[in-house]
Design a protein around this motif. Structure first.
Motif, PDB file in Angstrom:
ATOM      1  N   HIS A  65       0.825  -1.216   0.000  1.00 36.80           N
ATOM      2  CA  HIS A  65       0.000   0.000   0.000  1.00 36.80           C
ATOM      3  C   HIS A  65       0.857   1.264   0.000  1.00 36.80           C
ATOM      4  O   HIS A  65       0.442   2.300  -0.551  1.00 36.80           O
ATOM      5  N   SER A  66       2.045   1.155   0.575  1.00 35.80           N
ATOM      6  CA  SER A  66       2.926   2.322   0.688  1.00 35.80           C
ATOM      7  C   SER A  66       3.898   2.438  -0.488  1.00 35.80           C
ATOM      8  O   SER A  66       4.819   3.254  -0.448  1.00 35.80           O
ATOM      9  N   GLY A  67       3.688   1.636  -1.504  1.00 34.98           N
ATOM     10  CA  GLY A  67       4.531   1.707  -2.691  1.00 34.98           C
ATOM     11  C   GLY A  67       5.850   0.969  -2.549  1.00 34.98           C
ATOM     12  O   GLY A  67       6.802   1.227  -3.294  1.00 34.98           O
ATOM     13  N   LEU A  68       5.912   0.035  -1.602  1.00 32.29           N
ATOM     14  CA  LEU A  68       7.123  -0.734  -1.349  1.00 32.29           C
ATOM     15  C   LEU A  68       6.871  -2.197  -1.695  1.00 32.29           C
ATOM     16  O   LEU A  68       5.779  -2.569  -2.122  1.00 32.29           O
ATOM     17  N   LYS A  69       7.884  -3.029  -1.467  1.00 29.01           N
ATOM     18  CA  LYS A  69       7.659  -4.453  -1.630  1.00 29.01           C
ATOM     19  C   LYS A  69       6.855  -4.979  -0.437  1.00 29.01           C
ATOM     20  O   LYS A  69       6.752  -4.319   0.606  1.00 29.01           O
ATOM     21  N   GLN A  70       6.306  -6.149  -0.569  1.00 30.54           N
ATOM     22  CA  GLN A  70       5.494  -6.741   0.485  1.00 30.54           C
ATOM     23  C   GLN A  70       6.306  -6.861   1.772  1.00 30.54           C
ATOM     24  O   GLN A  70       7.438  -7.328   1.761  1.00 30.54           O
ATOM     25  N   ASN A  71       5.733  -6.420   2.896  1.00 29.42           N
ATOM     26  CA  ASN A  71       6.445  -6.507   4.175  1.00 29.42           C
ATOM     27  C   ASN A  71       5.782  -7.457   5.165  1.00 29.42           C
ATOM     28  O   ASN A  71       6.293  -7.665   6.270  1.00 29.42           O
ATOM     29  N   GLU A  72       4.627  -7.999   4.776  1.00 35.40           N
ATOM     30  CA  GLU A  72       3.881  -8.962   5.582  1.00 35.40           C
ATOM     31  C   GLU A  72       3.402  -8.374   6.914  1.00 35.40           C
ATOM     32  O   GLU A  72       3.081  -9.116   7.850  1.00 35.40           O
ATOM     33  N   ILE A  73       3.353  -7.046   6.995  1.00 36.46           N
ATOM     34  CA  ILE A  73       2.739  -6.386   8.159  1.00 36.46           C
ATOM     35  C   ILE A  73       1.400  -5.844   7.686  1.00 36.46           C
ATOM     36  O   ILE A  73       1.331  -4.831   6.978  1.00 36.46           O
ATOM     37  N   LEU A  74       0.336  -6.553   8.025  1.00 33.37           N
ATOM     38  CA  LEU A  74      -0.988  -6.247   7.502  1.00 33.37           C
ATOM     39  C   LEU A  74      -1.643  -5.130   8.303  1.00 33.37           C
ATOM     40  O   LEU A  74      -1.422  -4.986   9.516  1.00 33.37           O
ATOM     41  N   PHE A  75      -2.468  -4.340   7.625  1.00 35.73           N
ATOM     42  CA  PHE A  75      -3.234  -3.313   8.318  1.00 35.73           C
ATOM     43  C   PHE A  75      -4.187  -3.979   9.314  1.00 35.73           C
ATOM     44  O   PHE A  75      -4.910  -4.916   8.977  1.00 35.73           O
ATOM     45  N   SER A  76      -4.186  -3.460  10.536  1.00 31.30           N
ATOM     46  CA  SER A  76      -4.999  -4.015  11.614  1.00 31.30           C
ATOM     47  C   SER A  76      -5.696  -2.881  12.356  1.00 31.30           C
ATOM     48  O   SER A  76      -5.259  -1.730  12.298  1.00 31.30           O
ATOM     49  N   ASP A  77      -6.789  -3.210  13.054  1.00 35.69           N
ATOM     50  CA  ASP A  77      -7.454  -2.204  13.885  1.00 35.69           C
ATOM     51  C   ASP A  77      -7.258  -2.482  15.381  1.00 35.69           C
ATOM     52  O   ASP A  77      -7.911  -1.885  16.231  1.00 35.69           O
ATOM     53  N   ASP A  78      -6.310  -3.393  15.695  1.00 40.62           N
ATOM     54  CA  ASP A  78      -6.044  -3.759  17.087  1.00 40.62           C
ATOM     55  C   ASP A  78      -4.975  -2.823  17.668  1.00 40.62           C
ATOM     56  O   ASP A  78      -3.770  -3.123  17.649  1.00 40.62           O
ATOM     57  N   ILE A  79      -5.411  -1.672  18.178  1.00 42.67           N
ATOM     58  CA  ILE A  79      -4.479  -0.674  18.707  1.00 42.67           C
ATOM     59  C   ILE A  79      -3.722  -1.213  19.912  1.00 42.67           C
ATOM     60  O   ILE A  79      -2.505  -1.038  20.026  1.00 42.67           O
ATOM     61  N   ALA A  80      -4.415  -1.890  20.811  1.00 42.37           N
ATOM     62  CA  ALA A  80      -3.790  -2.375  22.043  1.00 42.37           C
ATOM     63  C   ALA A  80      -2.643  -3.328  21.734  1.00 42.37           C
ATOM     64  O   ALA A  80      -1.543  -3.211  22.304  1.00 42.37           O
ATOM     65  N   LYS A  81      -2.861  -4.273  20.842  1.00 45.89           N
ATOM     66  CA  LYS A  81      -1.827  -5.261  20.488  1.00 45.89           C
ATOM     67  C   LYS A  81      -0.646  -4.569  19.814  1.00 45.89           C
ATOM     68  O   LYS A  81       0.522  -4.845  20.124  1.00 45.89           O
ATOM     69  N   ALA A  82      -0.938  -3.656  18.893  1.00 43.70           N
ATOM     70  CA  ALA A  82       0.124  -2.961  18.169  1.00 43.70           C
ATOM     71  C   ALA A  82       1.031  -2.203  19.128  1.00 43.70           C
ATOM     72  O   ALA A  82       2.266  -2.237  19.012  1.00 43.70           O
ATOM     73  N   ILE A  83       0.425  -1.519  20.093  1.00 44.96           N
ATOM     74  CA  ILE A  83       1.207  -0.720  21.036  1.00 44.96           C
ATOM     75  C   ILE A  83       1.986  -1.606  21.998  1.00 44.96           C
ATOM     76  O   ILE A  83       3.168  -1.357  22.276  1.00 44.96           O
ATOM     77  N   SER A  84       1.368  -2.648  22.492  1.00 43.21           N
ATOM     78  CA  SER A  84       2.018  -3.512  23.482  1.00 43.21           C
ATOM     79  C   SER A  84       3.239  -4.217  22.907  1.00 43.21           C
ATOM     80  O   SER A  84       4.186  -4.534  23.642  1.00 43.21           O
ATOM     81  N   GLU A  85       3.251  -4.453  21.587  1.00 39.72           N
ATOM     82  CA  GLU A  85       4.356  -5.177  20.949  1.00 39.72           C
ATOM     83  C   GLU A  85       5.401  -4.245  20.335  1.00 39.72           C
ATOM     84  O   GLU A  85       6.301  -4.696  19.634  1.00 39.72           O
ATOM     85  N   SER A  86       5.305  -2.960  20.600  1.00 45.66           N
ATOM     86  CA  SER A  86       6.228  -1.992  20.009  1.00 45.66           C
ATOM     87  C   SER A  86       7.215  -1.468  21.048  1.00 45.66           C
ATOM     88  O   SER A  86       7.042  -1.663  22.249  1.00 45.66           O
ATOM     89  N   ASP A  87       8.245  -0.774  20.565  1.00 40.90           N
ATOM     90  CA  ASP A  87       9.153  -0.033  21.442  1.00 40.90           C
ATOM     91  C   ASP A  87       8.753   1.434  21.503  1.00 40.90           C
ATOM     92  O   ASP A  87       9.060   2.129  22.470  1.00 40.90           O
ATOM     93  N   ALA A  88       8.100   1.898  20.451  1.00 38.99           N
ATOM     94  CA  ALA A  88       7.627   3.289  20.389  1.00 38.99           C
ATOM     95  C   ALA A  88       6.457   3.355  19.420  1.00 38.99           C
ATOM     96  O   ALA A  88       6.281   2.485  18.564  1.00 38.99           O
TER      97      ALA A  88
END
Length: 268
Positions: free
Chosen positions: A51-74
């Motif tokens: 979607h961002s004009g790059l090659k496939q990164n296998e990080i799919l768009f999600s609506d799970d904000i809690a999971k995304a934040i908990s698994e990040s560093d920032a």
């Protein structure tokens, strides 16, 4: 080699989200860990790299904000102001630093940022561009030197799709001028119309254009009877905001709780 910083992007399918994903794909220090879109978005489940004009990164768009934040560093949030309280609540619960670039924030949002920053580190700026933050600093310097001698005007030009007017950047320029010169909102004029008296010496005018596909132009004018000084920044690519946002996220990792701005990030 040490592990890269994992960065979650909220509002990942928008113009800024795409630019941030592009910058993260080239970063030596950080990488995309999650790409969050709104509930019910047509982009749910799509590959964020493609979607961002790059090659496939296998990080799919999600609506799970809690999971995304908990698994990040920032976290970098460029979504909409209506979900800012939710984003901040999840960041606070997971003790994750967050960069807030969402525009159109009102006083209640800014108070919430201050309150949340007592628990976690936050960078908030109306404009993440390195060049625009130099514009802020140069405006402060010019106001100290010329402010009481000059008529001052601010011009804000953006694309026809932008919803808030004046822009957050123009509002920040206004606040810098008011604080530096000891003036108040009563000295601000938004546009002019009709038959007017001679300009008040303390007046500061803000003008807004919304047309075409202009990414973002801002100019502060200082007019004296003898000369005119113009301080201008013109964004040529949204990546300028994305580069600053990623730099801000990297700055926050390991920082103590508190509310930081781009001056802190850039050492200005």
């Amino acid at each position: 080699m040490s592990r890269k910083n994992r960065v979650a992007v909220i509002g990942a399918s928008g113009r800024m989200g795409k630019a941030i994903i592009q910058v993260l794909s080239q970063s030596k220090l950080s990488e995309l860990s999650a790409s969050v879109v709104s509930k019910g978005s047509v982009y749910l489940g799509l590959d964020s790299g493609l979607h961002s004009g790059l090659k496939q990164n296998e990080i799919l768009f999600s609506d799970d904000i809690a999971k995304a934040i908990s698994e990040s560093d920032a976290v970098i949030d460029f979504s909409i102001r209506e979900i800012l309280p939710e984003v901040l609540e999840y960041c606070k619960a997971s003790k994750k630093p967050v960069v807030v670039g969402t525009t159109g924030l009102v006083d209640s949002h800014k108070e919430l940022l201050k309150e949340t920053s007592k628990t976690i580190p936050i960078v908030y700026s109306p404009n993440m561009s390195i060049g625009v933050n130099l514009l802020f600093k140069l405006t402060e310097i010019a106001a100290k030197v010329m402010g009481d001698l000059a008529d001052i005007e601010i011009l804000d030009i953006h694309h026809r799709h932008k919803k808030d007017a004046p822009s957050g950047t123009a509002e920040k320029l206004k606040s810098i001028l008011l604080e530096t010169l000891g003036r108040s909102e009563s000295n601000i004029v938004h546009g002019r119309q009709g038959i007017l008296p001679e300009r008040d010496p303390k007046e500061i005018a803000v003008h807004t254009f919304r047309a075409g596909e202009v990414i973002g132009d801002h100019t502060v004018y200082f007019f004296t009877p003898e000369e005119r000084v113009e301080i201008t920044h013109k964004a040529q690519d949204r990546k300028t905001f994305a580069v600053g946002s990623v730099k801000a996220a990297e700055f926050l990792i390991g920082k103590q709780k508190g509310l930081y701005d781009m001056f802190s990030v850039l050492g200005l």
